[in-house]
Motif scaffolding. Structure first.
Motif, PDB file in Angstrom:
ATOM      1  N   GLN A 183       0.295   5.177   0.360  1.00 58.55           N
ATOM      2  CA  GLN A 183      -0.639   6.271   0.614  1.00 58.55           C
ATOM      3  C   GLN A 183      -0.223   7.527  -0.144  1.00 58.55           C
ATOM      4  N   HIS A 212      -7.957   2.418   6.305  1.00 58.65           N
ATOM      5  CA  HIS A 212      -7.556   3.816   6.074  1.00 58.65           C
ATOM      6  C   HIS A 212      -8.801   4.710   5.980  1.00 58.65           C
ATOM      7  N   CYS A 234       0.843  -1.193   0.000  1.00 56.37           N
ATOM      8  CA  CYS A 234       0.000   0.000   0.000  1.00 56.37           C
ATOM      9  C   CYS A 234       0.882   1.249   0.000  1.00 56.37           C
ATOM     10  N   HIS A 270      -0.844   3.685   9.115  1.00 57.00           N
ATOM     11  CA  HIS A 270       0.035   2.515   9.122  1.00 57.00           C
ATOM     12  C   HIS A 270       0.592   2.258  10.516  1.00 57.00           C
ATOM     13  N   TYR A 330       2.522  -3.722   7.722  1.00 59.76           N
ATOM     14  CA  TYR A 330       3.028  -4.396   6.524  1.00 59.76           C
ATOM     15  C   TYR A 330       3.772  -5.662   6.936  1.00 59.76           C
ATOM     16  N   HIS A 349      -7.338  -3.528   4.865  1.00 63.72           N
ATOM     17  CA  HIS A 349      -6.363  -2.465   5.158  1.00 63.72           C
ATOM     18  C   HIS A 349      -6.802  -1.134   4.531  1.00 63.72           C
ATOM     19  N   GLU A 350      -7.158  -1.149   3.254  1.00 68.47           N
ATOM     20  CA  GLU A 350      -7.527   0.121   2.597  1.00 68.47           C
ATOM     21  C   GLU A 350      -8.816   0.672   3.197  1.00 68.47           C
TER      22      GLU A 350
END
Ligand SMILES: [Zn+2]
Length: 372
Positions: free
Chosen positions: A29, A164, A27, A170, A228, A160-161
Protein backbone atom coordinates in the motif's frame (compact mmCIF):
# COMPACT_ATOMS: atom_id res chain seq x y z
CA UNK A 1 -17.22 -17.22 -23.95
CA UNK A 2 -18.27 -19.06 -20.81
CA UNK A 3 -16.30 -18.17 -17.71
CA UNK A 4 -14.00 -20.91 -16.50
CA UNK A 5 -14.94 -22.44 -13.16
CA UNK A 6 -13.11 -20.75 -10.33
CA UNK A 7 -11.21 -22.64 -7.71
CA UNK A 8 -11.97 -20.91 -4.43
CA UNK A 9 -9.94 -23.02 -2.09
CA UNK A 10 -6.44 -24.25 -2.71
CA UNK A 11 -5.25 -27.80 -2.76
CA UNK A 12 -1.81 -28.32 -1.23
CA UNK A 13 -0.42 -28.99 -4.72
CA UNK A 14 -1.91 -25.78 -6.09
CA UNK A 15 -0.54 -23.90 -3.11
CA UNK A 16 2.94 -25.26 -3.74
CA UNK A 17 2.67 -24.39 -7.42
CA UNK A 18 1.40 -20.90 -6.65
CA UNK A 19 4.14 -20.41 -4.10
CA UNK A 20 6.76 -21.16 -6.74
CA UNK A 21 10.34 -21.69 -5.78
CA UNK A 22 11.04 -18.40 -4.02
CA UNK A 23 9.33 -15.79 -1.87
CA UNK A 24 6.17 -14.36 -3.37
CA UNK A 25 5.31 -10.74 -4.05
CA UNK A 26 2.84 -8.94 -1.83
CA UNK A 27 0.47 -6.01 -1.94
CA UNK A 28 2.36 -2.82 -0.96
CA UNK A 29 0.00 0.00 0.00
CA UNK A 30 1.18 3.56 -0.66
CA UNK A 31 2.43 5.09 2.60
CA UNK A 32 -0.08 7.77 3.69
CA UNK A 33 -0.08 10.57 6.22
CA UNK A 34 -2.84 9.59 8.68
CA UNK A 35 -5.69 12.08 9.01
CA UNK A 36 -5.21 14.45 11.94
CA UNK A 37 -8.32 15.72 13.66
CA UNK A 38 -8.28 18.87 15.74
CA UNK A 39 -7.10 18.00 19.29
CA UNK A 40 -10.32 19.55 20.65
CA UNK A 41 -12.33 16.68 19.10
CA UNK A 42 -13.11 14.23 21.95
CA UNK A 43 -11.67 10.73 21.62
CA UNK A 44 -15.02 8.94 21.22
CA UNK A 45 -16.08 11.27 18.45
CA UNK A 46 -12.65 11.03 16.78
CA UNK A 47 -12.69 7.24 16.71
CA UNK A 48 -16.23 7.25 15.26
CA UNK A 49 -15.00 9.56 12.49
CA UNK A 50 -11.90 7.47 11.81
CA UNK A 51 -13.99 4.28 11.71
CA UNK A 52 -16.29 5.61 9.01
CA UNK A 53 -14.32 8.20 7.09
CA UNK A 54 -12.94 5.88 4.42
CA UNK A 55 -16.24 4.13 3.82
CA UNK A 56 -18.43 5.05 0.88
CA UNK A 57 -21.96 6.31 1.28
CA UNK A 58 -24.45 3.54 0.53
CA UNK A 59 -25.83 4.02 -2.97
CA UNK A 60 -22.44 4.94 -4.42
CA UNK A 61 -21.69 3.52 -7.81
CA UNK A 62 -17.95 2.99 -8.07
CA UNK A 63 -16.94 3.61 -11.66
CA UNK A 64 -13.73 1.90 -12.74
CA UNK A 65 -11.44 1.92 -15.73
CA UNK A 66 -8.56 -0.32 -16.82
CA UNK A 67 -5.87 1.54 -18.78
CA UNK A 68 -5.45 0.32 -22.33
CA UNK A 69 -3.56 1.01 -25.54
CA UNK A 70 -4.12 4.56 -26.73
CA UNK A 71 -4.25 6.14 -23.26
CA UNK A 72 -1.70 8.87 -22.53
CA UNK A 73 -0.02 6.89 -19.74
CA UNK A 74 3.06 4.60 -19.70
CA UNK A 75 2.41 1.56 -21.90
CA UNK A 76 3.52 -0.67 -18.99
CA UNK A 77 0.18 0.17 -17.35
CA UNK A 78 -1.91 -1.50 -20.08
CA UNK A 79 -3.63 -4.71 -19.00
CA UNK A 80 -3.93 -7.94 -20.97
CA UNK A 81 -7.45 -9.06 -21.89
CA UNK A 82 -7.02 -11.96 -19.46
CA UNK A 83 -6.12 -9.76 -16.49
CA UNK A 84 -8.83 -7.21 -17.29
CA UNK A 85 -11.39 -10.04 -17.38
CA UNK A 86 -10.16 -11.20 -13.94
CA UNK A 87 -10.65 -7.66 -12.58
CA UNK A 88 -14.22 -7.64 -13.94
CA UNK A 89 -14.86 -11.02 -12.31
CA UNK A 90 -13.50 -9.81 -8.96
CA UNK A 91 -15.77 -6.72 -8.99
CA UNK A 92 -18.69 -9.05 -9.76
CA UNK A 93 -17.62 -11.27 -6.85
CA UNK A 94 -18.02 -8.39 -4.40
CA UNK A 95 -21.22 -7.12 -6.07
CA UNK A 96 -22.77 -10.60 -5.90
CA UNK A 97 -22.95 -10.23 -2.11
CA UNK A 98 -25.99 -7.99 -2.61
CA UNK A 99 -24.40 -4.87 -1.16
CA UNK A 100 -25.57 -1.24 -1.39
CA UNK A 101 -22.66 -0.34 -3.68
CA UNK A 102 -22.51 -0.99 -7.40
CA UNK A 103 -19.67 -1.07 -9.89
CA UNK A 104 -19.66 0.25 -13.43
CA UNK A 105 -16.91 -0.09 -15.99
CA UNK A 106 -16.53 3.15 -17.93
CA UNK A 107 -14.98 3.92 -21.32
CA UNK A 108 -12.85 6.92 -20.33
CA UNK A 109 -10.35 7.30 -17.47
CA UNK A 110 -11.79 10.76 -16.74
CA UNK A 111 -15.16 9.15 -15.90
CA UNK A 112 -13.66 6.67 -13.42
CA UNK A 113 -13.18 6.95 -9.65
CA UNK A 114 -11.04 3.79 -9.62
CA UNK A 115 -8.34 3.75 -12.32
CA UNK A 116 -6.39 0.55 -12.71
CA UNK A 117 -2.92 -0.08 -14.12
CA UNK A 118 -1.10 -3.37 -14.67
CA UNK A 119 2.56 -2.36 -14.34
CA UNK A 120 4.55 -5.47 -13.33
CA UNK A 121 7.42 -3.35 -12.02
CA UNK A 122 5.18 -1.53 -9.52
CA UNK A 123 3.67 -4.37 -7.49
CA UNK A 124 0.03 -4.56 -6.43
CA UNK A 125 -1.63 -1.83 -4.39
CA UNK A 126 -4.73 0.32 -4.06
CA UNK A 127 -5.82 3.40 -2.16
CA UNK A 128 -8.30 2.67 0.63
CA UNK A 129 -11.99 3.55 0.30
CA UNK A 130 -12.85 7.21 -0.29
CA UNK A 131 -9.14 8.09 -0.35
CA UNK A 132 -9.35 7.21 -4.07
CA UNK A 133 -11.26 10.50 -4.55
CA UNK A 134 -8.08 12.39 -3.63
CA UNK A 135 -6.48 11.05 -6.83
CA UNK A 136 -8.28 13.27 -9.32
CA UNK A 137 -5.96 13.32 -12.34
CA UNK A 138 -7.29 10.88 -14.98
CA UNK A 139 -3.70 9.93 -15.83
CA UNK A 140 -3.03 8.76 -12.23
CA UNK A 141 -3.82 5.27 -10.97
CA UNK A 142 -5.70 4.45 -7.80
CA UNK A 143 -4.82 0.74 -8.12
CA UNK A 144 -2.12 -1.36 -9.76
CA UNK A 145 -1.64 -5.06 -10.35
CA UNK A 146 1.95 -6.22 -10.51
CA UNK A 147 1.45 -9.88 -11.41
CA UNK A 148 -0.79 -12.17 -13.46
CA UNK A 149 -4.32 -12.42 -12.12
CA UNK A 150 -5.38 -15.71 -13.75
CA UNK A 151 -3.99 -17.91 -10.95
CA UNK A 152 -5.51 -18.67 -7.52
CA UNK A 153 -3.14 -16.11 -5.95
CA UNK A 154 -3.87 -13.61 -8.71
CA UNK A 155 -7.65 -13.94 -8.25
CA UNK A 156 -7.25 -13.37 -4.53
CA UNK A 157 -5.06 -10.34 -5.31
CA UNK A 158 -7.85 -8.88 -7.47
CA UNK A 159 -10.39 -9.37 -4.64
CA UNK A 160 -7.86 -7.96 -2.13
CA UNK A 161 -7.11 -4.73 -4.03
CA UNK A 162 -10.81 -4.12 -4.66
CA UNK A 163 -11.31 -4.81 -0.93
CA UNK A 164 -8.95 -1.88 -0.26
CA UNK A 165 -11.06 0.30 -2.58
CA UNK A 166 -14.13 -0.65 -0.54
CA UNK A 167 -12.38 0.54 2.64
CA UNK A 168 -10.71 -2.61 3.96
CA UNK A 169 -7.24 -2.57 5.51
CA UNK A 170 -4.74 -5.41 5.94
CA UNK A 171 -6.03 -7.96 8.39
CA UNK A 172 -2.61 -8.84 9.90
CA UNK A 173 -2.43 -5.20 11.04
CA UNK A 174 -5.58 -5.66 13.11
CA UNK A 175 -4.38 -4.97 16.67
CA UNK A 176 -6.77 -7.70 17.83
CA UNK A 177 -4.72 -10.25 15.88
CA UNK A 178 -2.20 -10.28 18.70
CA UNK A 179 0.61 -10.93 16.25
CA UNK A 180 4.14 -10.55 17.56
CA UNK A 181 6.54 -10.34 14.64
CA UNK A 182 10.06 -11.54 14.40
CA UNK A 183 10.89 -8.00 13.33
CA UNK A 184 14.34 -8.71 11.96
CA UNK A 185 13.08 -11.69 9.94
CA UNK A 186 10.25 -9.52 8.54
CA UNK A 187 12.68 -6.74 7.59
CA UNK A 188 15.06 -9.24 5.95
CA UNK A 189 12.29 -11.04 4.09
CA UNK A 190 10.50 -8.03 2.63
CA UNK A 191 13.60 -5.95 1.90
CA UNK A 192 14.93 -8.83 -0.19
CA UNK A 193 13.84 -9.91 -3.66
CA UNK A 194 11.31 -10.07 -5.17
CA UNK A 195 9.62 -7.41 -3.00
CA UNK A 196 12.65 -5.16 -2.35
CA UNK A 197 10.65 -2.89 -0.03
CA UNK A 198 11.98 0.10 1.86
CA UNK A 199 11.67 -0.02 5.64
CA UNK A 200 8.86 2.58 5.47
CA UNK A 201 6.85 0.22 3.24
CA UNK A 202 7.45 -2.70 5.60
CA UNK A 203 6.34 -0.62 8.57
CA UNK A 204 3.27 0.66 6.74
CA UNK A 205 2.11 -2.69 5.30
CA UNK A 206 3.18 -5.23 7.94
CA UNK A 207 4.48 -4.00 11.30
CA UNK A 208 2.20 -0.99 11.92
CA UNK A 209 -0.92 -1.79 13.94
CA UNK A 210 -4.05 -0.15 12.54
CA UNK A 211 -6.22 1.79 15.02
CA UNK A 212 -9.00 -0.40 16.40
CA UNK A 213 -11.56 2.01 14.96
CA UNK A 214 -10.40 1.31 11.41
CA UNK A 215 -10.25 -2.47 11.38
CA UNK A 216 -12.83 -4.87 10.04
CA UNK A 217 -13.99 -6.40 13.27
CA UNK A 218 -13.20 -7.08 16.87
CA UNK A 219 -11.76 -10.49 16.07
CA UNK A 220 -8.81 -11.31 13.89
CA UNK A 221 -9.81 -13.14 10.69
CA UNK A 222 -6.74 -15.09 9.48
CA UNK A 223 -8.73 -16.37 6.46
CA UNK A 224 -9.61 -12.88 5.24
CA UNK A 225 -8.80 -12.05 1.64
CA UNK A 226 -7.10 -9.00 3.24
CA UNK A 227 -4.64 -11.28 5.06
CA UNK A 228 -1.25 -12.16 3.56
CA UNK A 229 0.29 -15.57 3.34
CA UNK A 230 3.32 -15.62 5.61
CA UNK A 231 6.20 -18.02 5.47
CA UNK A 232 7.56 -19.81 8.54
CA UNK A 233 9.70 -17.75 10.90
CA UNK A 234 8.01 -14.35 10.45
CA UNK A 235 5.32 -14.65 13.15
CA UNK A 236 6.48 -15.35 16.73
CA UNK A 237 3.03 -15.35 18.30
CA UNK A 238 0.39 -16.72 18.25
CA UNK A 239 2.64 -19.82 18.32
CA UNK A 240 0.48 -21.86 15.93
CA UNK A 241 1.48 -19.42 13.12
CA UNK A 242 5.23 -19.78 13.68
CA UNK A 243 5.21 -22.35 10.87
CA UNK A 244 3.50 -19.87 8.55
CA UNK A 245 0.03 -18.55 7.79
CA UNK A 246 -2.00 -19.60 4.77
CA UNK A 247 -5.46 -18.03 4.36
CA UNK A 248 -8.01 -20.38 2.80
CA UNK A 249 -8.37 -18.24 -0.34
CA UNK A 250 -11.33 -16.25 -1.64
CA UNK A 251 -13.61 -14.10 0.53
CA UNK A 252 -13.95 -15.31 4.11
CA UNK A 253 -17.27 -15.38 5.99
CA UNK A 254 -16.14 -12.30 7.96
CA UNK A 255 -15.15 -10.45 4.75
CA UNK A 256 -18.67 -11.01 3.46
CA UNK A 257 -20.39 -9.96 6.67
CA UNK A 258 -18.18 -6.84 6.97
CA UNK A 259 -19.13 -5.61 3.50
CA UNK A 260 -22.81 -6.46 3.97
CA UNK A 261 -22.94 -4.61 7.29
CA UNK A 262 -20.93 -1.63 6.02
CA UNK A 263 -22.95 -1.37 2.82
CA UNK A 264 -26.39 -2.85 3.38
CA UNK A 265 -28.41 -3.38 0.21
CA UNK A 266 -30.99 -0.69 -0.54
CA UNK A 267 -34.64 -1.63 -0.72
CA UNK A 268 -36.86 0.88 -2.58
CA UNK A 269 -39.29 1.55 0.35
CA UNK A 270 -36.30 2.79 2.39
CA UNK A 271 -35.61 5.59 -0.12
CA UNK A 272 -37.53 8.71 0.98
CA UNK A 273 -38.35 11.73 -1.18
CA UNK A 274 -36.81 15.09 -0.30
CA UNK A 275 -39.06 18.13 -0.86
CA UNK A 276 -37.80 21.72 -1.01
CA UNK A 277 -38.12 23.46 2.36
CA UNK A 278 -39.22 20.39 4.30
CA UNK A 279 -36.67 18.99 6.72
CA UNK A 280 -36.58 15.27 7.42
CA UNK A 281 -35.09 13.57 10.43
CA UNK A 282 -32.20 11.31 9.41
CA UNK A 283 -33.03 8.65 12.03
CA UNK A 284 -29.53 7.23 11.71
CA UNK A 285 -27.41 5.43 14.23
CA UNK A 286 -23.66 5.94 14.32
CA UNK A 287 -22.07 4.53 11.16
CA UNK A 288 -25.37 4.05 9.33
CA UNK A 289 -26.25 5.52 5.96
CA UNK A 290 -29.47 6.56 4.29
CA UNK A 291 -30.46 7.42 0.73
CA UNK A 292 -33.01 10.04 -0.42
CA UNK A 293 -34.51 10.83 -3.82
CA UNK A 294 -34.78 14.40 -5.08
CA UNK A 295 -36.55 15.48 -8.27
CA UNK A 296 -36.19 19.25 -8.84
CA UNK A 297 -39.33 20.99 -10.10
CA UNK A 298 -37.25 23.93 -11.42
CA UNK A 299 -33.76 24.27 -12.83
CA UNK A 300 -31.80 26.39 -10.35
CA UNK A 301 -29.05 26.32 -7.73
CA UNK A 302 -30.04 24.21 -4.73
CA UNK A 303 -28.54 23.79 -1.27
CA UNK A 304 -28.73 20.41 0.41
CA UNK A 305 -27.48 20.17 3.97
CA UNK A 306 -27.70 18.55 7.36
CA UNK A 307 -28.69 20.21 10.64
CA UNK A 308 -27.80 19.20 14.16
CA UNK A 309 -24.70 18.58 16.23
CA UNK A 310 -23.32 15.70 14.22
CA UNK A 311 -20.57 14.58 11.87
CA UNK A 312 -21.87 13.46 8.50
CA UNK A 313 -20.73 12.92 4.95
CA UNK A 314 -23.30 13.93 2.36
CA UNK A 315 -23.03 12.83 -1.27
CA UNK A 316 -25.16 13.91 -4.23
CA UNK A 317 -25.62 11.48 -7.12
CA UNK A 318 -27.21 12.08 -10.51
CA UNK A 319 -29.12 9.01 -11.68
CA UNK A 320 -29.16 8.39 -15.43
CA UNK A 321 -32.08 6.86 -17.35
CA UNK A 322 -30.31 3.48 -17.34
CA UNK A 323 -30.05 3.60 -13.53
CA UNK A 324 -26.32 4.33 -13.42
CA UNK A 325 -25.28 6.86 -10.76
CA UNK A 326 -22.61 9.50 -10.90
CA UNK A 327 -21.37 11.32 -7.82
CA UNK A 328 -21.67 15.05 -8.60
CA UNK A 329 -20.89 16.64 -5.22
CA UNK A 330 -19.93 15.73 -1.67
CA UNK A 331 -19.43 17.41 1.67
CA UNK A 332 -17.77 15.94 4.76
CA UNK A 333 -18.17 17.97 7.97
CA UNK A 334 -16.52 15.44 10.27
CA UNK A 335 -14.43 16.84 13.08
CA UNK A 336 -15.67 20.41 12.51
CA UNK A 337 -18.42 22.57 13.98
CA UNK A 338 -19.96 23.03 10.54
CA UNK A 339 -22.69 20.98 8.92
CA UNK A 340 -22.39 19.10 5.65
CA UNK A 341 -23.76 21.15 2.77
CA UNK A 342 -23.56 21.02 -1.02
CA UNK A 343 -24.66 23.75 -3.41
CA UNK A 344 -25.17 22.86 -7.05
CA UNK A 345 -27.28 23.82 -10.06
CA UNK A 346 -29.73 20.98 -10.60
CA UNK A 347 -31.86 20.40 -13.68
CA UNK A 348 -35.62 20.00 -13.77
CA UNK A 349 -36.57 16.60 -15.19
CA UNK A 350 -33.40 14.92 -13.97
CA UNK A 351 -33.23 12.51 -11.09
CA UNK A 352 -30.92 12.93 -8.12
CA UNK A 353 -30.19 10.95 -4.99
CA UNK A 354 -28.66 12.17 -1.76
CA UNK A 355 -26.75 9.75 0.44
CA UNK A 356 -25.79 10.51 4.04
CA UNK A 357 -23.52 8.58 6.38
CA UNK A 358 -23.63 9.58 10.03
CA UNK A 359 -20.23 9.28 11.67
CA UNK A 360 -21.21 10.59 15.05
CA UNK A 361 -23.99 12.60 16.70
CA UNK A 362 -24.37 14.13 20.14
CA UNK A 363 -28.12 13.68 19.79
CA UNK A 364 -28.68 11.50 16.73
CA UNK A 365 -32.47 11.82 16.84
CA UNK A 366 -32.16 15.57 16.27
CA UNK A 367 -30.09 15.47 13.08
CA UNK A 368 -32.07 16.31 9.95
CA UNK A 369 -31.62 16.99 6.25
CA UNK A 370 -33.18 19.67 4.09
CA UNK A 371 -33.14 21.03 0.54
CA UNK A 372 -33.57 24.74 0.01
ZN1 LIG B 1 -3.15 -4.89 0.45
Amino acid sequence: MAAAPRKRSRTPAATAAAAGTGPRRYCAQPVQIPRQLDPSVPAGRASAIIAASKKWVVGTELSYYCYKKGDAVPSAWFGSNTDVAEVDTAFQGWAALGIGLSFRKVAQPGDAMVRIGFDPSDGSWSYVGRDVLNVKDPSQRTMNFGWALNTPYGRDTALHEIGHSLGLEHEHQNPNAGITWNTQAVLDYFSGPPNNWQQSQIDWNILRKIPVAEVKGTNWDPDSVMEYQFEAGLIQAPPNYQAGLMPKGGLSAADKSWVQESYPGIKPPQVSQLKVGLSQLLKLKQGETRLFEFAPTRTRSYNIGTFGVSDTVLVLFEVAADGSRTQVAESDDSGSDLNAKVTLRLQKGRRYQVGVRLYYADAAAETSIQVW
